[in-house]
Design a protein around this motif. Structure first.
Motif, short mmCIF file in Angstrom:
data_model
loop_
_atom_site.label_atom_id
_atom_site.label_comp_id
_atom_site.label_asym_id
_atom_site.label_seq_id
_atom_site.Cartn_x
_atom_site.Cartn_y
_atom_site.Cartn_z
N CYS A 42 41.63 36.11 45.41
CA CYS A 42 41.98 36.63 43.91
C CYS A 42 41.51 37.77 43.17
N PRO A 100 49.90 37.74 41.82
CA PRO A 100 48.60 36.64 42.34
C PRO A 100 49.11 35.33 43.57
N THR A 145 46.84 28.86 43.26
CA THR A 145 46.12 30.70 43.05
C THR A 145 46.55 31.04 41.96
N TYR A 149 43.64 31.86 40.06
CA TYR A 149 44.05 33.34 39.70
C TYR A 149 43.17 33.54 38.14
#
Lengths: 168, 292
Positions: A42, A100, A145, A149
């Motif tokens: 990330c 992402p 994520t 992120y």
């Protein structure tokens, strides 16, 4: 040297400990959650390959302290995943909300595959059966994520606040 | 960031250091470089472990009344099943007591010394089956020592720090245990198949009569690295599990058996490290030809 490197050292000592104590007991879609490997990916999406690779190195060494695997193998696997993801990013739309999770999911799977190959090379008996559920594993990392992120997005704004241009 | 702005020296430097660490580890010298860091790092896990347990319990608790109701019904079925098994076990108890007395008479009880340890973490990689315990070299724990629980063999110590140790579980694919079938006394090697899967006992001679339900124990024989398996040294007679399936092919000279351990590896909290156990005198084998 980037100031993010000084943040990464205590961050990954803490995150690796959380992964060994808490995240190792939790699953999503019956798959393990590899937060420590996802954060450098990330960060690379946010800040580029150089900082991502340095974060990958720190994250990998922190993971190695809690693992019976060979020292450096986690670091190599994460750094390779970061490198591959930043290369892939060049050919993808720069700013898209699905980017992402997509890169996190694929990066997580790449990290696991690279780590498995390194274990095999090092003489360990690798549990290849885990790759039967690689799609679910990728999906679990993609979901993880999203909060990872956006947490790092906030951290980036704190570490590197946008410059204010005075209009005269 | 454009690729032309990259500081390739930084990237190559970190990649180089990582590869060097990996290579040093392969030569068995990484302890010198990193051991001084392992102690403070493992202390973080020890501090976090109780909080992590609480959070984990809360996250895995039922999230709705309907889910709780389902769990109650499932548990009721389980209670009924366990009550039936309990009745069967009562019948076996009398026979067991007699056999135990005979066994105690026939064999000398092993004088194993144990250290009680709390499980504080697990391997962060899904490719390994290992746990982290809160006892290390300061408590007498050393690499290679067997680890067991009240339900049977758990694994062996793989790596140590001053106040913690990593234990490779017997379900790990790299684990190998010299073992023996209690009924036929035939020996073999038990290795792991990953968490959630039964163990496998290999190298059982084909002429051995293996039956489902046979107890599998550690043989006490000495092992060494063997085809990627870390074959450890364990005291004789530790319970590994029971045979649940036999794979026998008349065209081969050996047979294999599936072995189910009674240990719940997902829910380990307390384990024993066996720090001392009676060992065979191997000095004659160190110089079998004598001084010539």
């Amino acid at each position: 040297m980037s100031r993010s490197y000084f943040v990464a050292i205590p961050l990954f000592i803490l995150i690796a400990a959380v992964q060994a104590t808490l995240l190792s007991k939790l699953t999503l879609f019956e798959q393990s959650l590899q937060l420590t490997a996802l954060l450098p990916i990330c960060w690379a999406v946010l800040r580029g390959p150089e900082e991502g690779i340095v974060w990958g190195f720190i994250a990998g060494i922190a993971l190695d302290f809690y693992s019976i695997g060979p020292t450096g193998a986690h670091a190599i696997a994460i750094m390779l995943a970061v490198g591959a993801i930043t290369l892939a990013q060049l050919g993808l739309p720069f700013n898209h909300y699905w980017l992402p999770p997509l890169l996190g999911g694929i990066g997580g799977a790449l990290y696991l595959a690279t780590y498995a190959v390194l274990l095999q090379v090092s003489g360990y008996t690798t549990d290849w059966a885990i790759f039967n559920d690689i799609i679910l594993f990728t999906l679990a990392q993609a979901v993880l994520t999203i909060p990872a992120y956006w947490s790092l997005y906030t951290l980036r704004r704190y570490l590197y606040p946008p410059e204010v241009v005075r209009m005269s | 960031m454009s690729p032309t702005n990259l500081r390739w020296g930084v990237i190559l430097g970190f990649v180089g250091v990582t590869i060097a660490l990996f290579v040093i580890d392969q030569t068995g010298n990484s302890r010198i470089l990193l051991d001084f860091l392992r102690d403070p790092v493992s202390s973080v896990a020890q501090i976090l472990a109780p909080t992590a347990d609480t959070i984990s319990d809360q996250l895995s608790a039922p999230s709705s009344i309907a889910e709780a109701q389902d769990q109650i019904e499932a548990l009721q079925v389980r209670v009924d099943q366990l009550e039936r098994e309990n009745e069967e076990l009562r019948e076996l108890q009398g026979e067991y007591q007699l056999l135990t007395a005979l066994f105690d008479y026939a064999t000398e009880s092993p004088t194993n010394e144990r250290v009680l340890a709390t499980v504080i973490g697990r391997d962060p990689s899904p490719l390994f089956q290992s746990i982290i315990i809160d006892k290390g070299t300061d408590d007498g724990v050393q690499v290679g020592m067997p680890v067991d629980s009240e339900r049977g063999l758990v694994g062996q110590v793989f790596r140590t720090t001053r106040d913690s140790a990593m234990v490779m579980l017997i379900v790990d694919r790299s684990s190998g245990i010299p073992s023996r079938l209690s009924a036929s006394r035939a020996t073999g090697l038990v290795h792991g198949n990953g968490r959630g899967n039964a163990l496998q006992m290999d190298w059982i001679p084909l002429e051995t009569n293996v039956e489902i339900g046979d107890m599998v124990l550690t043989s006490g024989l000495v092992g060494q690295f063997n085809q990627g398996l870390l074959v450890g040294r364990f005291p004789k007679g530790l319970v590994i599990g029971r045979v649940t399936n036999i794979s026998r092919n008349e065209a081969e000279i050996l047979q294999t058996a599936r072995v189910q351990s009674a240990v719940d590896f997902d829910d380990l909290e307390l384990v024993f490290v066996i720090t001392e156990f009676p060992q065979e005198d191997l000095t004659p084998f160190e110089n079998p030809l004598g001084d010539q």
